[in-house]
Structures are given as C-alpha cells and as structure tokens.
Scaffold this motif. Structure first.
Motif, PDB file in Angstrom:
ATOM      1  N   VAL A  91      -0.923 -10.371  -0.775  1.00  6.89           N
ATOM      2  CA  VAL A  91      -1.712  -9.319  -0.134  1.00  6.89           C
ATOM      3  C   VAL A  91      -2.982  -9.066  -0.935  1.00  6.89           C
ATOM      4  O   VAL A  91      -3.052  -9.341  -2.131  1.00  6.89           O
ATOM      5  CB  VAL A  91      -0.914  -8.009  -0.003  1.00  6.89           C
ATOM      6  N   PHE A  92      -3.983  -8.515  -0.240  1.00  4.66           N
ATOM      7  CA  PHE A  92      -5.208  -8.082  -0.911  1.00  4.66           C
ATOM      8  C   PHE A  92      -5.673  -6.789  -0.258  1.00  4.66           C
ATOM      9  O   PHE A  92      -5.340  -6.494   0.885  1.00  4.66           O
ATOM     10  CB  PHE A  92      -6.288  -9.164  -0.842  1.00  4.66           C
ATOM     11  N   GLY A  93      -6.427  -6.005  -1.017  1.00  4.68           N
ATOM     12  CA  GLY A  93      -6.803  -4.675  -0.566  1.00  4.68           C
ATOM     13  C   GLY A  93      -5.977  -3.625  -1.286  1.00  4.68           C
ATOM     14  O   GLY A  93      -5.073  -3.954  -2.069  1.00  4.68           O
ATOM     15  N   PRO A  94      -6.254  -2.335  -1.049  1.00  2.00           N
ATOM     16  CA  PRO A  94      -5.591  -1.246  -1.793  1.00  2.00           C
ATOM     17  C   PRO A  94      -4.073  -1.277  -1.643  1.00  2.00           C
ATOM     18  O   PRO A  94      -3.539  -0.890  -0.614  1.00  2.00           O
ATOM     19  CB  PRO A  94      -6.182   0.016  -1.159  1.00  2.00           C
ATOM     20  N   THR A  95      -3.388  -1.728  -2.670  1.00  2.00           N
ATOM     21  CA  THR A  95      -1.943  -1.948  -2.618  1.00  2.00           C
ATOM     22  C   THR A  95      -1.175  -1.091  -3.604  1.00  2.00           C
ATOM     23  O   THR A  95      -0.169  -0.462  -3.252  1.00  2.00           O
ATOM     24  CB  THR A  95      -1.628  -3.432  -2.895  1.00  2.00           C
ATOM     25  N   LYS A  96      -1.637  -1.062  -4.861  1.00  2.94           N
ATOM     26  CA  LYS A  96      -0.897  -0.364  -5.911  1.00  2.94           C
ATOM     27  C   LYS A  96      -1.785   0.692  -6.568  1.00  2.94           C
ATOM     28  O   LYS A  96      -2.912   0.407  -6.978  1.00  2.94           O
ATOM     29  CB  LYS A  96      -0.407  -1.350  -6.964  1.00  2.94           C
ATOM     30  N   LEU A  97      -1.256   1.912  -6.684  1.00  3.31           N
ATOM     31  CA  LEU A  97      -1.961   2.987  -7.354  1.00  3.31           C
ATOM     32  C   LEU A  97      -1.846   2.828  -8.873  1.00  3.31           C
ATOM     33  O   LEU A  97      -1.039   2.043  -9.362  1.00  3.31           O
ATOM     34  CB  LEU A  97      -1.385   4.337  -6.930  1.00  3.31           C
ATOM     35  N   LYS A  98      -2.638   3.591  -9.605  1.00  8.84           N
ATOM     36  CA  LYS A  98      -2.613   3.498 -11.062  1.00  8.84           C
ATOM     37  C   LYS A  98      -1.248   3.870 -11.634  1.00  8.84           C
ATOM     38  O   LYS A  98      -0.869   3.407 -12.705  1.00  8.84           O
ATOM     39  CB  LYS A  98      -3.697   4.398 -11.658  1.00  8.84           C
ATOM     40  N   ASN A  99      -0.500   4.705 -10.908  1.00  9.08           N
ATOM     41  CA  ASN A  99       0.825   5.100 -11.377  1.00  9.08           C
ATOM     42  C   ASN A  99       1.911   4.104 -10.984  1.00  9.08           C
ATOM     43  O   ASN A  99       3.091   4.322 -11.245  1.00  9.08           O
ATOM     44  CB  ASN A  99       1.188   6.499 -10.867  1.00  9.08           C
ATOM     45  N   GLY A 100       1.490   3.002 -10.361  1.00  5.81           N
ATOM     46  CA  GLY A 100       2.430   1.948  -9.990  1.00  5.81           C
ATOM     47  C   GLY A 100       3.025   2.089  -8.596  1.00  5.81           C
ATOM     48  O   GLY A 100       3.677   1.166  -8.108  1.00  5.81           O
ATOM     49  N   LYS A 101       2.812   3.231  -7.983  1.00  5.90           N
ATOM     50  CA  LYS A 101       3.352   3.447  -6.643  1.00  5.90           C
ATOM     51  C   LYS A 101       2.492   2.753  -5.600  1.00  5.90           C
ATOM     52  O   LYS A 101       1.359   2.367  -5.856  1.00  5.90           O
ATOM     53  CB  LYS A 101       3.444   4.951  -6.352  1.00  5.90           C
ATOM     54  N   ALA A 102       3.032   2.633  -4.398  1.00  9.78           N
ATOM     55  CA  ALA A 102       2.326   1.950  -3.320  1.00  9.78           C
ATOM     56  C   ALA A 102       1.218   2.823  -2.753  1.00  9.78           C
ATOM     57  O   ALA A 102       1.366   4.037  -2.610  1.00  9.78           O
ATOM     58  CB  ALA A 102       3.302   1.567  -2.212  1.00  9.78           C
ATOM     59  N   ASP A 103       0.092   2.202  -2.429  1.00 10.51           N
ATOM     60  CA  ASP A 103      -1.002   2.879  -1.754  1.00 10.51           C
ATOM     61  C   ASP A 103      -0.571   3.254  -0.343  1.00 10.51           C
ATOM     62  O   ASP A 103       0.317   2.618   0.249  1.00 10.51           O
ATOM     63  CB  ASP A 103      -2.219   1.953  -1.700  1.00 10.51           C
ATOM     64  N   VAL A 104      -1.218   4.260   0.234  1.00 10.54           N
ATOM     65  CA  VAL A 104      -0.888   4.702   1.589  1.00 10.54           C
ATOM     66  C   VAL A 104      -1.033   3.568   2.594  1.00 10.54           C
ATOM     67  O   VAL A 104      -0.313   3.513   3.606  1.00 10.54           O
ATOM     68  CB  VAL A 104      -1.766   5.908   1.993  1.00 10.54           C
ATOM     69  N   GLN A 105      -1.926   2.615   2.319  1.00 10.36           N
ATOM     70  CA  GLN A 105      -2.159   1.527   3.265  1.00 10.36           C
ATOM     71  C   GLN A 105      -1.061   0.460   3.219  1.00 10.36           C
ATOM     72  O   GLN A 105      -1.061  -0.453   4.052  1.00 10.36           O
ATOM     73  CB  GLN A 105      -3.531   0.896   3.023  1.00 10.36           C
ATOM     74  N   ALA A 106      -0.141   0.587   2.282  1.00 13.52           N
ATOM     75  CA  ALA A 106       0.956  -0.376   2.196  1.00 13.52           C
ATOM     76  C   ALA A 106       2.103  -0.037   3.133  1.00 13.52           C
ATOM     77  O   ALA A 106       3.026  -0.848   3.311  1.00 13.52           O
ATOM     78  CB  ALA A 106       1.471  -0.462   0.757  1.00 13.52           C
ATOM     79  N   GLY A 107       2.078   1.154   3.736  1.00 13.25           N
ATOM     80  CA  GLY A 107       3.144   1.527   4.660  1.00 13.25           C
ATOM     81  C   GLY A 107       4.513   1.465   4.009  1.00 13.25           C
ATOM     82  O   GLY A 107       4.726   1.991   2.922  1.00 13.25           O
TER      83      GLY A 107
END
Length: 349
Positions: A91-107
């Motif tokens: 995957v590419f694009g906003p996937t992982k936040l700095k805290n390691g959790k999934a970005d909102v766009q990862a569903g």
C-alpha cells in the motif's frame, strides 16, 4: 496552533483535496525509510488461473495473464477492496500514524499485514514495490487528466518500468454511487463474490441511508451545511462541485454553503481560502470538518473566531473524509451521520 500545514499547494495537491485541504507538501524524495513492511505470504482471494483485464476510468485496459494476486494499492483503495475480500500486498498513501496506529484512510485493513511502500505525499519506495513482484497497481484519480493519485510524477516512469499495469478509478466530478459501482466492478474482476449476503446487505444499507438523507434534507431545507478543513493559517471552505460525496448529497437535497465561482477559481473550483479572522464569513447550521491527518482536527483548533461560530457553540460539527473509502460498508455511515446531524440540527445561522 499545533500541526502547521503548508499553505502553498501544488496543482495536484489542490485537485486531490476533494473539496478541502490537500496534503499540500512539496513532493518528498522517493522512498519511505521509516515504513516497516508486514507483507503476507498468502495470495489474495482473487488468485486464479486464466487471463484478466479491466478497463479503468482513463479508458485504459489493464491486462495480465492471470487474475492479479500481488496487488499494490493506494491505501483507500486497499481498504475498499478489503471490504470485498480482496487483499493488497503493498500500500501507499497515509497508512500508519506516528503512534503506530492505522490512519483513518486504512479503514478496517490490518496494516501489519501489508508492505507500506510510502506513508506520505511523495513517498513511493520503488525497491520495495519491485520486490513485491506486483501484478497490478491500483489507485484513485482526482482530476480530469487521469493523474494517478499518490503516484509521484517525478518517479512515475521508474514505477511504470517495473512492469505492472495500472488501474485508475475516478473520484472526480461524479456522484458517489458511480465510483462505488466501479470499485465493486473492479473487486468482482479480482475474484470478489459480489452476490454475498455481506455485500448485498452493505449495499442495501447504503441505499437506505441515501433515502434517509433525502428525507432529512426535505424535512429541513433551511438547514445550511458548510464543509471545512483547518490548517494553521487558513480555513478552507469547500464548494459542492467536483467532490463525489457533496455532488451526491446535493442531489439528495442537502443545502450547502456555496462559495462564489470567483472565490473558488484559485483552487480550480475546489475551495475558498479564508483567514481565521474571516472564518465567520458564511452562516452555517452544520459544519463538516475534514478528518484526514493532513488537517487540524476541531478539538485542536484554538482560534477564538472558530469557537464563536454558532454551529460550533451548538455542537453541530461532524466529521467528513474528502477521500471516502469506496465500499458500500464504509460509505453508508457517512450518509447516516449527515442525515442524523440534519435531523437533530437547530437553526443557528
């Protein structure tokens, strides 16, 4: 205010904003050294013998000698395909936040099971991409030219040279049901059982949500909805044209605050830039705020002019993703939330 955002957007960044603030950063050098890969050895549920082809929204036909198993997708596409039982390896694009959790766009995607080849605008690690032996690269498009979203222009030739065909699904100047149907068609071509009870129920929920939103808008036609996105120095007010969600909501009767054509011109029709001092330029009863990580979230906005807005004081602020995950399961709640907000809204503008 925290989370400063660049105010000078590239043309592509503007177009991609989906009616709100885009990532707006200058394209970074290729590669995502911080991204950790978690690729799975399992093939997608689509893997099967026989030739495969799919005509995308550029009018281009992607072809392979078998149904793609090694799929690399923009994160929002991967999330949508996941809802249909089709898994992406990269995957590419906003996937992982700095805290390691999934970005909102990862569903609902388990980001530990995919290889992240780019986590920010301009990042696309070609070496990681090639190592996946990709069968196809899939992303969305946010302009009439068919620009592949989050595929960096400066490295596009090298990415295409890896040899995988590309598929683009348009999310530009059409109503939401159109790209939803196209994503479902793509998933079906990749092996999804689109007649399953889960998918059928999700589509029915979406249709019911649309009917509810239409009824809510009809019952309260004077409720005005404003779509915004917050950056450090600018508040972006979206127009209702071009964006797939707003074009559909408007067709269902939602009363949107509309910046003038002259005000929208600088962004190619997407949004109007307001200083925080002028954030009260438009009266609104409901404010929909960009929930992507590229935007400052309502709880973090410190400007007094924002806090004095009638809709804010009334607690009539809801979230909006300008890049909806294109599955019925993910889009139905978007309509339900807006319908509920209109049903419960007080006239404050």
């Amino acid at each position: 205010m925290s989370n400063a955002r660049a105010t000078h957007l590239s043309r592509r960044g503007i177009l991609a904003a989906g009616g709100a603030l885009g990532l707006g950063a200058v394209l970074a050098a290729c590669g995502d050294d911080d991204a950790k890969s978690g690729g799975s050895d399992k093939e997608t549920t689509a893997a099967k013998s026989g030739p495969w082809s799919f005509k995308d929204d550029r009018g281009q036909t992607a072809k392979t000698d078998r149904t793609p198993a090694n799929i690399v997708s923009f994160i929002g596409v991967a999330a949508a395909l996941h809802d249909y039982g089709i898994e992406s390896k990269g995957v590419f694009g906003p996937t992982k936040l700095k805290n390691g959790k999934a970005d909102v766009q990862a569903g609902d995607l388990d980001i530990s099971k995919v290889t992240i080849i780019g986590n920010e605008w301009g990042q696309f690690n070609i070496e990681k991409y090639a190592a996946l032996s990709p069968d196809v690269l899939i992303t969305t498009m946010f302009d009439a030219a068919g620009t592949l979203w989050y595929v960096p222009e400066e490295s596009k030739k090298k990415i295409l040279a890896v040899g995988a065909p590309t598929v683009g699904i348009s999310a530009y100047d059409v109503q939401l049901p159109t790209p939803l149907a196209r994503m479902l068609e793509l998933a079906k071509s990749l092996g999804a059982d689109t007649t399953s009870s889960t998918i059928t129920a999700a589509k029915k929920r979406f249709e019911d949500a649309a009917a509810r939103l239409r009824a809510a808008a009809k019952a309260k036609p004077d409720i005005k909805v404003l779509a915004g996105s917050a950056s450090q120095d600018i508040f972006y007010v979206s127009g209702s044209n071009l964006s797939i969600d707003f074009e559909y909501y408007k067709a269902l009767g939602v009363n949107f605050v509309e910046p003038s054509a002259a005000a929208l011109k600088a962004s190619g029709g997407w949004f109007e830039n307001l200083s925080w001092e002028n954030v009260d330029k438009y009266g609104a009863d409901i404010i929909m705020m960009d929930n992507r990580t590229s935007a400052i979230q309502p709880a973090d906005i410190t400007e007094g002019t924002w806090k004095k807005l009638p809709a804010v004081k009334a607690g009539q602020v809801i979230a909006r993703n300008p890049e909806p995950i294109l599955s019925y399961a993910k889009c139905a709640p978007l309509l339900e939330d807006l319908a509920k907000a209109i049903e419960n809204a007080k006239k404050v503008s």
